[in-house]
Design a protein around this motif. Sequence first.
Motif, mmCIF file in Angstrom:
data_model
loop_
_atom_site.group_PDB
_atom_site.id
_atom_site.type_symbol
_atom_site.label_atom_id
_atom_site.label_comp_id
_atom_site.label_asym_id
_atom_site.label_seq_id
_atom_site.Cartn_x
_atom_site.Cartn_y
_atom_site.Cartn_z
ATOM 1 N N MET B 1 0.826 -1.206 0.000
ATOM 2 C CA MET B 1 0.000 0.000 0.000
ATOM 3 C C MET B 1 0.862 1.258 0.000
ATOM 4 N N GLU B 2 1.941 1.206 0.857
ATOM 5 C CA GLU B 2 2.836 2.362 0.891
ATOM 6 C C GLU B 2 3.560 2.512 -0.441
ATOM 7 N N GLY B 3 3.849 1.352 -1.066
ATOM 8 C CA GLY B 3 4.491 1.398 -2.388
ATOM 9 C C GLY B 3 3.598 2.085 -3.387
ATOM 10 N N ALA B 4 2.286 1.782 -3.310
ATOM 11 C CA ALA B 4 1.338 2.394 -4.243
ATOM 12 C C ALA B 4 1.274 3.902 -4.010
ATOM 13 N N SER B 5 1.294 4.317 -2.744
ATOM 14 C CA SER B 5 1.209 5.766 -2.500
ATOM 15 C C SER B 5 2.518 6.461 -2.888
ATOM 16 N N TRP B 6 3.651 5.760 -2.747
ATOM 17 C CA TRP B 6 4.933 6.337 -3.186
ATOM 18 C C TRP B 6 4.889 6.566 -4.697
ATOM 19 N N LEU B 7 4.423 5.548 -5.435
ATOM 20 C CA LEU B 7 4.345 5.692 -6.900
ATOM 21 C C LEU B 7 3.271 6.710 -7.293
ATOM 22 N N ALA B 8 2.160 6.710 -6.522
ATOM 23 C CA ALA B 8 1.080 7.658 -6.834
ATOM 24 C C ALA B 8 1.560 9.105 -6.688
ATOM 25 N N ALA B 9 2.531 9.317 -5.788
ATOM 26 C CA ALA B 9 3.053 10.682 -5.597
ATOM 27 C C ALA B 9 3.696 11.212 -6.876
ATOM 28 N N LEU B 10 4.107 10.294 -7.746
ATOM 29 C CA LEU B 10 4.743 10.728 -8.996
ATOM 30 C C LEU B 10 3.731 11.383 -9.947
ATOM 31 N N VAL B 11 2.441 11.254 -9.625
ATOM 32 C CA VAL B 11 1.406 11.943 -10.413
ATOM 33 C C VAL B 11 1.599 13.463 -10.330
ATOM 34 N N PHE B 12 2.250 13.909 -9.253
ATOM 35 C CA PHE B 12 2.544 15.337 -9.132
ATOM 36 C C PHE B 12 3.396 15.835 -10.308
ATOM 37 N N LEU B 13 4.205 14.942 -10.867
ATOM 38 C CA LEU B 13 5.137 15.395 -11.915
ATOM 39 C C LEU B 13 4.389 15.939 -13.133
ATOM 40 N N PRO B 14 3.489 15.135 -13.764
ATOM 41 C CA PRO B 14 2.732 15.733 -14.881
ATOM 42 C C PRO B 14 1.825 16.864 -14.435
ATOM 43 N N ALA B 15 1.352 16.803 -13.185
ATOM 44 C CA ALA B 15 0.446 17.865 -12.725
ATOM 45 C C ALA B 15 1.165 19.212 -12.689
ATOM 46 N N VAL B 16 2.399 19.232 -12.157
ATOM 47 C CA VAL B 16 3.087 20.532 -12.069
ATOM 48 C C VAL B 16 3.621 20.971 -13.435
ATOM 49 N N GLY B 17 3.870 20.018 -14.322
ATOM 50 C CA GLY B 17 4.345 20.392 -15.667
ATOM 51 C C GLY B 17 3.220 20.813 -16.594
ATOM 52 N N SER B 18 1.975 20.473 -16.215
ATOM 53 C CA SER B 18 0.856 20.703 -17.133
ATOM 54 C C SER B 18 0.566 22.178 -17.444
ATOM 55 N N PRO B 19 0.806 23.137 -16.525
ATOM 56 C CA PRO B 19 0.552 24.525 -16.935
ATOM 57 C C PRO B 19 1.370 24.924 -18.165
ATOM 58 N N LEU B 20 2.569 24.377 -18.289
ATOM 59 C CA LEU B 20 3.387 24.695 -19.470
ATOM 60 C C LEU B 20 2.871 23.947 -20.701
ATOM 61 N N LEU B 21 2.684 22.638 -20.546
ATOM 62 C CA LEU B 21 2.290 21.817 -21.703
ATOM 63 C C LEU B 21 0.853 22.065 -22.130
ATOM 64 N N ALA B 22 0.084 22.719 -21.280
ATOM 65 C CA ALA B 22 -1.292 23.036 -21.676
ATOM 66 C C ALA B 22 -1.319 24.204 -22.665
ATOM 67 N N HIS B 23 -0.187 24.836 -22.885
ATOM 68 C CA HIS B 23 -0.145 25.960 -23.829
ATOM 69 C C HIS B 23 -0.572 25.477 -25.216
ATOM 70 N N ARG B 24 -1.306 26.328 -25.896
ATOM 71 C CA ARG B 24 -1.899 25.937 -27.190
ATOM 72 C C ARG B 24 -0.843 25.542 -28.224
ATOM 73 N N SER B 25 0.385 26.059 -28.082
ATOM 74 C CA SER B 25 1.419 25.734 -29.071
ATOM 75 C C SER B 25 1.854 24.278 -28.973
#
Lengths: 151, 436
Positions: B1-25
């Motif tokens: 379970m802790e392993g799953a939450s450790w890996l789930a924390a990596l979801v933050f990576l695309p989340a914080v990068g998304s403001p840039l990649l959401a740009h229309r270009s």
Amino acid sequence: MTPADAGPPGRSPRLWLIAAFALCCFPIAARTAHPLDEQLFVPVTPLDRTDGARAEQWAFLEACRAHLPPQPVFTILAEDPDTAMALFMMAIGAYPDSLPLPTTYYGNPTPEIGAQAPLVLAYRSPPPPEWNLRLIARVRQGAVYARVPAP
Amino acid sequence: MEGASWLAALVFLPAVGSPLLAHRSFGRFPFWSRVVLSGAAGAALISFSMTLLALTDRAWGVALVATLAAVLASGLRVLLRGEPATSPPEPARPDRTERIAGAIACIAVVAALLATLGGAATSVDLVFFWGAKAQQFAAARGIDLEFLRDPAHQYMHSYYPPLVSNVFAFATMAAGRFVWTAAALTFPLTLAALAASLPGVLRGLTSARAAAATSALIVATLACIGSQADIAGNADMPLYLFETLALALLLRPDAAGGPGDLLAGILFAAAATAKVEGLPFAVAAAALALWLRAGTPAGRAKAAARLLGPTAVALAAWFAFGLSRKLFSAYSEYGRFFDVHPDHATGVVAEIVKSIAATGRGLAYLIPLLCLVGSGRRGRTAAIPLGTAAALAGFLVFTYLHPAGDPAQWIGWSAPRVFAPLPVLFALAAACGRDA
């Protein structure tokens, strides 16, 4: 150039796919070449199938865990300096709230540092009698000792 | 379970990068490519934010780090002001070749997953120092100076670029503890991310079928090398992801321009802060891309700033931290830069060939090379991957010439991993079309 005139995979994708499939199969074939009971064995350490010696050492540290107090300060003895160093490095990660003190460091003896540790984890190697240790517990591949304070 | 939450924390990576990649270009990229590119950019920004906080003596916290990284991603959008919207290639039903290529990539990822779960691919470096550093930094809520300064922790490699220990520490803070198996599973996870994103990125360079076949070959190559050379849980697979995506971006006909250059630049920064050899890779690839481009000197200077500026800023922050804390001032373990032993050259090359040949019989290096040779004469853009491969190989041989003693053991355990980008570069070069 346009995507339509693309390179060789466009002309012979089958060859590329056969090459990719061969690369997929290679590690699987190498793995299935092992005896079935070995393949079905569920690993107990992260290194069971990459480095048998390190896996044994990791298992030793796990076995010692139950006999250590919180935030232990210890040194590790082993049959050779390489093994002692590997155990020291792994102990830093395996016991995050601990303070391992090396008795040898990459082949260089550091007994004055190791001597400060009140606990001794001995891996496949009994500690020298003059160390004046009290056995706490025997574990697989070794034992945990405590130093007896000088009277 | 802790392993799953450790890996789930990596979801933050695309989340914080998304403001840039959401740009229309960036609309030119299909959904999954955009998600993975967001994650790669997010990893670079999270690591940079953690380094910046450590530099300014601020304690790390999950919310603080993620917010700062997301703010940086949003700030980078300013550099894309005025860039036009783009759209992805017309969606089409995948043909038989694409479906088979996708299936092969899935098999490669599953093979890597099984090898990792079976304890057959774990890197010794994970249990020796990556895991220890991540735990210690997470507990200290920062880059633990006392820990790194301890003479007994000399082999924690305090100067090593910070991305992997930072990102692992971030996941550890989010999950509440470090989980060894979860850290090892970053190998198949990152490989799956590459498999999901690369066809969409290559789609701008070549046809959908060719992009799928090239991606399958690259993913299978890295799965094979990764499983044989035991890279699960160390910095190698993240490095391969950043390098492969950055190079693929540079090969697209629409690479030149603000969005493409900036994104490739951020991925180069991620590579250069993941491993030492990421820096020569980034410099060589960027220099070759700029060399091949037409344009005014001012335009090239702007492109150079976008391609290499993020790397310069990220490494400047890291070295500022090292210098200001008197922790390190250089990549120090290799000796003085020009203090080499050329008389070892023959032996070094022989050892490299031997160690590569001993890794899956060398097939993962040989097969992409044969694909390249079989593809015939390539266009000018192939100079980027091939020149980068030559520069990287030269750098690695140069590095191995530094020890005064016999480097055979060092080469034996490192060469199969550090030379792994070469077959990837061969496959990318083979995918480049001929010049019109």
